[in-house]
Scaffold this motif. Structure first.
Motif, mmCIF file in Angstrom:
data_model
loop_
_atom_site.group_PDB
_atom_site.id
_atom_site.type_symbol
_atom_site.label_atom_id
_atom_site.label_comp_id
_atom_site.label_asym_id
_atom_site.label_seq_id
_atom_site.Cartn_x
_atom_site.Cartn_y
_atom_site.Cartn_z
ATOM 1 N N MET A 10 0.891 -1.108 0.079
ATOM 2 C CA MET A 10 -0.019 0.052 0.151
ATOM 3 C C MET A 10 0.872 1.268 0.095
ATOM 4 S SD MET A 10 -2.908 -1.015 -0.580
ATOM 5 C CE MET A 10 -3.562 0.511 -0.221
ATOM 6 N N ARG A 11 2.030 1.177 0.485
ATOM 7 C CA ARG A 11 2.754 2.449 0.528
ATOM 8 C C ARG A 11 3.089 3.064 -0.845
ATOM 9 N NH1 ARG A 11 7.446 4.134 4.704
ATOM 10 N NH2 ARG A 11 7.967 6.206 3.891
ATOM 11 N N ARG A 12 3.416 2.430 -1.861
ATOM 12 C CA ARG A 12 3.796 2.751 -2.888
ATOM 13 C C ARG A 12 2.504 3.221 -3.827
ATOM 14 N NH1 ARG A 12 8.805 3.542 -5.223
ATOM 15 N NH2 ARG A 12 9.907 1.814 -4.785
ATOM 16 N N GLN B 130 -2.661 7.184 5.846
ATOM 17 C CA GLN B 130 -3.420 6.295 5.245
ATOM 18 C C GLN B 130 -3.091 5.014 6.023
ATOM 19 O OE1 GLN B 130 -5.948 5.907 3.097
ATOM 20 N NE2 GLN B 130 -5.932 8.189 3.177
ATOM 21 N N SER B 131 -1.823 4.982 6.296
ATOM 22 C CA SER B 131 -1.499 3.696 7.313
ATOM 23 C C SER B 131 -2.161 3.496 8.641
ATOM 24 C CB SER B 131 -0.003 3.839 7.515
ATOM 25 O OG SER B 131 0.373 4.768 8.496
ATOM 26 N N VAL B 132 -2.642 4.774 8.989
ATOM 27 C CA VAL B 132 -3.389 4.831 10.277
ATOM 28 C C VAL B 132 -4.728 4.352 10.148
ATOM 29 C CG1 VAL B 132 -4.455 6.214 12.064
ATOM 30 C CG2 VAL B 132 -2.004 6.442 11.512
ATOM 31 N N LYS B 133 -5.221 4.586 8.912
ATOM 32 C CA LYS B 133 -6.533 4.346 8.715
ATOM 33 C C LYS B 133 -6.846 2.729 8.232
ATOM 34 C CE LYS B 133 -8.087 8.622 6.661
ATOM 35 N NZ LYS B 133 -8.762 9.605 5.340
ATOM 36 N N LEU B 134 -5.481 2.236 7.612
ATOM 37 C CA LEU B 134 -5.665 0.925 7.186
ATOM 38 C C LEU B 134 -5.618 0.106 8.476
ATOM 39 C CD1 LEU B 134 -3.486 0.951 4.105
ATOM 40 C CD2 LEU B 134 -5.686 0.108 4.228
ATOM 41 N N GLU B 135 -4.999 0.610 9.329
ATOM 42 C CA GLU B 135 -4.794 -0.083 10.814
ATOM 43 C C GLU B 135 -6.066 -0.061 11.554
ATOM 44 O OE1 GLU B 135 -3.540 -2.369 13.863
ATOM 45 O OE2 GLU B 135 -2.362 -2.046 11.888
ATOM 46 N N GLN B 136 -6.930 1.046 11.359
ATOM 47 C CA GLN B 136 -8.091 1.053 12.205
ATOM 48 C C GLN B 136 -9.079 0.373 11.555
ATOM 49 O OE1 GLN B 136 -8.610 5.489 11.800
ATOM 50 N NE2 GLN B 136 -7.755 5.693 13.898
ATOM 51 N N PHE C 120 -10.507 -4.439 5.148
ATOM 52 C CA PHE C 120 -9.537 -4.537 4.023
ATOM 53 C C PHE C 120 -8.466 -5.628 4.184
ATOM 54 C CE2 PHE C 120 -10.172 0.238 4.280
ATOM 55 C CZ PHE C 120 -11.235 0.279 3.369
ATOM 56 N N ASN C 121 -8.580 -6.473 5.132
ATOM 57 C CA ASN C 121 -7.932 -7.693 5.341
ATOM 58 C C ASN C 121 -6.340 -7.218 5.275
ATOM 59 O OD1 ASN C 121 -10.329 -9.062 5.355
ATOM 60 N ND2 ASN C 121 -9.873 -9.996 3.310
ATOM 61 N N ARG C 122 -5.858 -6.079 5.895
ATOM 62 C CA ARG C 122 -4.738 -5.657 6.076
ATOM 63 C C ARG C 122 -3.702 -6.516 6.675
ATOM 64 N NH1 ARG C 122 -1.331 -3.925 9.659
ATOM 65 N NH2 ARG C 122 -0.149 -2.272 9.560
ATOM 66 N N CYS C 123 -2.629 -6.829 6.163
ATOM 67 C CA CYS C 123 -1.560 -7.609 6.628
ATOM 68 C C CYS C 123 -0.109 -7.019 6.397
ATOM 69 C CB CYS C 123 -1.644 -8.963 6.155
ATOM 70 S SG CYS C 123 -1.246 -9.071 4.420
ATOM 71 N N ASP C 124 0.745 -7.451 7.270
ATOM 72 C CA ASP C 124 2.254 -7.153 7.026
ATOM 73 C C ASP C 124 3.066 -8.317 6.402
ATOM 74 O OD1 ASP C 124 1.734 -4.787 8.602
ATOM 75 O OD2 ASP C 124 2.018 -5.752 10.436
ATOM 76 N N ILE C 125 3.768 -7.764 5.525
ATOM 77 C CA ILE C 125 4.479 -8.662 4.916
ATOM 78 C C ILE C 125 6.018 -8.357 4.872
ATOM 79 C CG2 ILE C 125 2.783 -9.511 3.039
ATOM 80 C CD1 ILE C 125 4.030 -7.565 0.935
ATOM 81 N N GLY D 267 -0.578 19.603 1.108
ATOM 82 C CA GLY D 267 -1.038 19.174 -0.174
ATOM 83 C C GLY D 267 -1.251 17.669 -0.418
ATOM 84 N N ALA D 268 -1.341 16.611 0.544
ATOM 85 C CA ALA D 268 -1.539 15.429 0.364
ATOM 86 C C ALA D 268 -2.941 14.715 0.555
ATOM 87 C CB ALA D 268 -0.394 14.658 1.072
ATOM 88 N N TRP D 269 -3.182 13.889 0.019
ATOM 89 C CA TRP D 269 -4.586 13.210 0.264
ATOM 90 C C TRP D 269 -4.543 12.589 1.597
ATOM 91 C CZ3 TRP D 269 -8.990 12.390 -2.622
ATOM 92 C CH2 TRP D 269 -8.839 12.572 -4.096
ATOM 93 N N GLY D 270 -5.900 13.204 2.453
ATOM 94 C CA GLY D 270 -5.939 12.648 3.805
ATOM 95 C C GLY D 270 -6.361 11.045 3.886
#
Length: 75
Positions: A6-8, A20-26, A31-36, A72-75
């Motif tokens: 997701m970072r890229r 976005q990383s905070v939103k994905l964690e929450q 979203f079936n978020r996982c760490d690879i 200037g970045a998306w929230g």
């Protein structure tokens, strides 16, 4: 299961990765978020946040459609 880092994606869309990383964690279950684990250019292992490719369209659809001014970045 195919995963997408997701970072890229956030960086290429001009979005704030920190936010976005905070939103994905929450919304981990949604979203079936996982760490690879991946190997960086320096040869050291790194953790990356990923979601299944089938959830990518859902994540994009959840964007508010407006830019939040945080440098200037998306929230």
């Amino acid at each position: 299961m195919r995963l997408v880092a997701m970072r890229r994606i956030c960086e290429n869309l001009g979005m704030s990765w920190a936010r976005q990383s905070v939103k994905l964690e929450q919304q981990k279950e949604k979203f079936n978020r996982c760490d690879i684990e991946t190997v960086a250019e320096d040869g050291k292992p790194r953790e990356m946040v990923a979601i299944p490719t089938r959830k990518l369209a859902l994540w994009l659809a959840c964007m508010s459609g407006r830019m939040e001014r945080a440098g200037g970045a998306w929230g």
